[in-house]
Design a protein around this motif. Sequence first.
Motif, PDB file in Angstrom:
ATOM      1  N   ASN A  87      16.593  31.911 -65.023  1.00 23.27           N
ATOM      2  CA  ASN A  87      16.715  30.453 -65.184  1.00 23.27           C
ATOM      3  C   ASN A  87      15.421  29.738 -64.828  1.00 23.27           C
ATOM      4  O   ASN A  87      15.031  28.779 -65.503  1.00 23.27           O
ATOM      5  CB  ASN A  87      17.864  29.916 -64.335  1.00 23.27           C
ATOM      6  N   ASN A 112      13.395  27.124 -67.086  1.00 15.42           N
ATOM      7  CA  ASN A 112      13.207  25.751 -66.589  1.00 15.42           C
ATOM      8  C   ASN A 112      11.730  25.402 -66.432  1.00 15.42           C
ATOM      9  O   ASN A 112      11.296  24.307 -66.821  1.00 15.42           O
ATOM     10  CB  ASN A 112      13.948  25.554 -65.270  1.00 15.42           C
ATOM     11  N   GLU A 131       9.459  22.593 -68.335  1.00 14.04           N
ATOM     12  CA  GLU A 131       8.678  21.570 -67.613  1.00 14.04           C
ATOM     13  C   GLU A 131       7.231  21.561 -68.105  1.00 14.04           C
ATOM     14  O   GLU A 131       6.627  20.491 -68.258  1.00 14.04           O
ATOM     15  CB  GLU A 131       8.754  21.809 -66.114  1.00 14.04           C
TER      16      GLU A 131
END
Length: 157
Positions: A97, A101, A105
């Motif tokens: 994850n 993520n 970003e």
Amino acid sequence: MEHDKQLREQLVKLMRGGQAFRTQNELLAGITLEEAGKKVEGLPYTIWQLLEHLRFTQHDILDFSRNPGYQEPAWPDDYWPGQTAPKNEAELHHTLNALTNDLEEMIGLVQDPANDLFKPFRHGTGQTLLREAMLVAEHNGYHLGQVVVLRRLLNGR
């Protein structure tokens, strides 16, 4: 202005993959706890070690790209994990994850037209957001390829 938009779009495609090879999410889908920690004879790392190296390094590049107070970790000790396998499913999923993520970003930084792709970071030695985005793409592509090879060796596919 149109060239800037096109460059940002191409950088996003480069970081996500899916053009010359499958996307990061596709390549990492279905990695099991057992698979992540298995050793392949003759190779110095497991899938887990590659995943953790990818996670740490990608986060480090992201941190450098957005944090004027960035502190450089120690090479190579901080970048390569000592443990060969995740402790449990939760740790494996946390890493997977985090990879997704942090990539999103970084993509967000690149997509934001307020961020000049060519302006050197004040806290760096000439690095730019353009350079860091390409570094994420190159580094991830290299190590994702290693994960693919390891999975094929481990699973015969």
